[in-house]
Design a protein around this motif. Structure first.
Motif, short mmCIF file in Angstrom:
data_model
loop_
_atom_site.label_atom_id
_atom_site.label_comp_id
_atom_site.label_asym_id
_atom_site.label_seq_id
_atom_site.Cartn_x
_atom_site.Cartn_y
_atom_site.Cartn_z
N ASP A 1 64.89 10.17 -123.38
CA ASP A 1 65.73 9.19 -122.69
C ASP A 1 67.21 9.60 -122.70
OD1 ASP A 1 63.47 7.77 -122.35
OD2 ASP A 1 63.92 6.22 -123.84
N TYR A 2 67.66 10.15 -123.83
CA TYR A 2 69.09 10.45 -123.92
C TYR A 2 69.48 11.59 -122.97
CZ TYR A 2 73.74 10.66 -125.95
OH TYR A 2 75.10 10.62 -126.11
N ALA A 3 68.63 12.60 -122.88
CA ALA A 3 68.91 13.70 -121.94
C ALA A 3 69.03 13.15 -120.53
CB ALA A 3 67.80 14.75 -122.00
N HIS A 4 68.19 12.16 -120.22
CA HIS A 4 68.21 11.60 -118.87
C HIS A 4 69.47 10.77 -118.64
CE1 HIS A 4 66.40 9.11 -115.47
NE2 HIS A 4 66.70 10.29 -115.01
N SER A 5 69.80 9.90 -119.63
CA SER A 5 70.96 9.03 -119.40
C SER A 5 72.28 9.81 -119.49
CB SER A 5 70.95 7.84 -120.36
OG SER A 5 71.06 8.31 -121.68
N LEU A 6 72.34 10.77 -120.38
CA LEU A 6 73.61 11.49 -120.57
C LEU A 6 73.81 12.58 -119.51
CD1 LEU A 6 76.00 11.76 -122.72
CD2 LEU A 6 74.78 13.78 -123.52
N LEU A 7 72.75 13.34 -119.27
CA LEU A 7 72.88 14.53 -118.42
C LEU A 7 72.26 14.35 -117.03
CD1 LEU A 7 71.81 17.22 -121.07
CD2 LEU A 7 74.12 16.43 -120.55
N GLY A 8 71.52 13.26 -116.85
CA GLY A 8 70.80 13.10 -115.58
C GLY A 8 69.73 14.18 -115.43
N TRP A 9 69.20 14.63 -116.56
CA TRP A 9 68.20 15.71 -116.54
C TRP A 9 66.84 15.21 -117.00
CZ3 TRP A 9 65.05 17.35 -120.43
CH2 TRP A 9 64.31 18.52 -120.17
N LYS A 10 65.82 15.72 -116.32
CA LYS A 10 64.43 15.44 -116.72
C LYS A 10 63.63 16.68 -116.40
CE LYS A 10 62.82 10.70 -116.32
NZ LYS A 10 62.35 9.68 -115.43
N ALA A 11 62.61 16.97 -117.19
CA ALA A 11 61.72 18.09 -116.86
C ALA A 11 60.95 17.75 -115.59
CB ALA A 11 60.75 18.33 -118.00
N THR A 12 60.84 18.71 -114.69
CA THR A 12 60.11 18.45 -113.44
C THR A 12 58.83 19.29 -113.36
OG1 THR A 12 61.35 20.15 -112.26
CG2 THR A 12 62.21 17.90 -112.15
N ARG A 13 58.62 20.15 -114.37
CA ARG A 13 57.41 20.99 -114.37
C ARG A 13 56.50 20.54 -115.51
NH1 ARG A 13 62.11 23.29 -113.28
NH2 ARG A 13 62.28 24.64 -111.45
N ASP A 14 55.20 20.78 -115.35
CA ASP A 14 54.28 20.36 -116.40
C ASP A 14 53.59 21.57 -117.04
OD1 ASP A 14 52.37 21.17 -114.58
OD2 ASP A 14 51.80 19.14 -113.98
N ILE A 15 52.64 21.29 -117.93
CA ILE A 15 52.02 22.42 -118.65
C ILE A 15 51.20 23.30 -117.70
CG2 ILE A 15 52.01 21.51 -121.02
CD1 ILE A 15 48.98 20.90 -120.51
N ASN A 16 50.70 22.71 -116.61
CA ASN A 16 49.94 23.55 -115.66
C ASN A 16 50.87 24.58 -115.02
OD1 ASN A 16 47.46 22.24 -116.04
ND2 ASN A 16 48.17 20.56 -114.77
N ASP A 17 52.08 24.15 -114.69
CA ASP A 17 53.08 25.12 -114.17
C ASP A 17 53.36 26.18 -115.23
OD1 ASP A 17 53.53 23.69 -111.71
OD2 ASP A 17 54.69 22.24 -112.87
N GLY A 18 53.49 25.74 -116.48
CA GLY A 18 53.82 26.65 -117.57
C GLY A 18 52.75 27.71 -117.78
N VAL A 19 51.48 27.28 -117.85
CA VAL A 19 50.40 28.25 -118.11
C VAL A 19 50.19 29.16 -116.90
CG1 VAL A 19 49.25 26.87 -119.88
CG2 VAL A 19 48.56 26.61 -117.50
#
Ligand code: UFG
Length: 341
Positions: free
Chosen positions: A309-327
């Motif tokens: 939550d803090y990364a989102h509220s402070l930086l406006g950042w959220k991960a947009t990729r999931d583990i399927n993208d990662g593997v």
């Protein structure tokens, strides 16, 4: 003119992806590396992605005089400090190697920053500072830190402390410690990715090397943990998402008038077990992986994932990729470096 951001360890796994994302956002990264744990060929690969050869200097981050020169020569406007050793097991065998490089390197960069107090600073910390969460497995930045289980962990724990103490002595400094969870994956171009030195300790590089036939099988450490399927749970974050978080961190710090030392979790907010990651790899890449169960690895945290939550509220950042993208991206990268079709 583009702002120059010094990226120590910029030829490494997270560093190289961050260099690419900085360029995408209009910054001009200056890569600082001495290639003790990376390969200079990454420069050509970054060049292929960004379309020009990035500025790069060969320098040991502990060499403060040289760092001062680099700051002046390039009129540095921001620093992201990755350069450090990161193998947990090695740090237990050779603690002084870790303390001398990781702590002295950080102090050397901070000494130069002290002379350039307007320059924002981002530190690569780790969720290792939480240890084994006592209550909730989802940890936020206020969750109590715990005693680290390795000298490597102590260097991150102490690193945050050193930055916090420096901030108390000079509250005009703008600094942020990013607590990474488990980075996975590679750039979608498969031109850059993780290049583990020797046998990988981390799960996904071991999986991709096993799939490539380098190891006979993956050994899953432990199968009766009190988790969803008996295997340990982590928050696996795509390295490009993590790289983007660094750009947001620099954007944010540059926008501030006052000083700070912010501490921010960088994960996806989702826990994934070892078996779930193995199955995601098999499904996404349409192949079977040879694996077996072995004894528990000492020092392993059972279950942890980030509250983001803090990364989102402070930086406006959220991960947009999931583990399927990662593997998928990790396997594409492994195939490209092994010349597998
Ligand atoms: N694992 C296996 N087999 C392997 C490798 C790993 O079963 O061959 C399991 C581990 O036991 C663990 C999970 O996969 O349950 C993840 O292990 P990693 O080594 O990939 O990652 P860790 O969470 O142990 O370590 C990572 C970083 C460290 C950091 C730590 C913080 O590598 O730098 O997170 O918790 F300190």
């Amino acid at each position: 003119m583009s702002k120059k951001v010094l990226v120590t360890g910029g030829a490494g796994y997270i560093g190289s992806h961050t260099v690419v994302e900085l360029v995408k956002s209009g910054y001009d990264p200056v890569i600082l590396d001495d290639y003790r744990n990376s390969d200079p060929s990454v420069l050509k690969r970054i060049t292929q992605i960004i379309g020009y050869e990035p500025t790069h200097v060969v320098c040991d981050v502990c060499d403060q005089n040289r760092l001062e020169e680099i700051f002046k020569t390039y009129s540095i406007s921001g620093v992201i400090h990755f350069a450090a050793y990161k193998a947990v097991g090695e740090s237990v065998e050779n603690p002084l190697k870790y303390y001398s490089n990781n702590i002295a390197g950080l102090v050397s960069v901070l000494n130069v920053l002290k002379q350039n107090p307007k320059v924002p600073f981002v530190f690569s910390s780790s969720c290792t500072v939480y240890g084994e969460p006592m209550g909730l497995k989802e940890v936020d930045e206020n969750t109590a830190k715990s005693i680290p289980t390795s000298p490597y962990g102590y260097t991150k724990w102490l690193g945050e402390q050193i930055i916090g103490d420096l901030f108390i002595s000079n509250n005009r400094l703008r600094m942020m410690s990013l607590r990474y969870f488990n980075p996975i994956g590679a750039h979608q171009s498969a031109l850059i990715g993780e290049l583990p030195v020797g046998k990988p300790n981390n799960l996904l590089p071991f999986i991709t090397q096993t799939a490539a036939g380098i190891h006979e099988k993956l050994v899953i450490f432990g199968k009766d943990y009190p988790t969803v399927d008996g295997t340990c749970v982590r928050d696996y974050i795509h390295v490009v998402d993590l790289a983007e978080a660094h750009v947001k961190a620099i954007d944010h710090l540059l926008s501030l008038k006052n000083g700070c030392h912010e501490v921010v979790n960088v994960g996806t907010g989702k826990g994934t077990s070892v078996l779930e990651l193995v199955h995601a790899f098999e499904e996404e890449n349409n192949m079977k992986l040879n694996y077996t169960f072995g004894p528990k690895r000492s020092g392993d945290v059972i279950e942890i994932y980030a509250n983001v939550d803090y990364a989102h509220s402070l930086l406006g950042w959220k991960a947009t990729r999931d583990i399927n993208d990662g593997v998928r991206d990790a396997w594409k990268w492994e195939k490209s470096i092994r010349n597998i079709q």
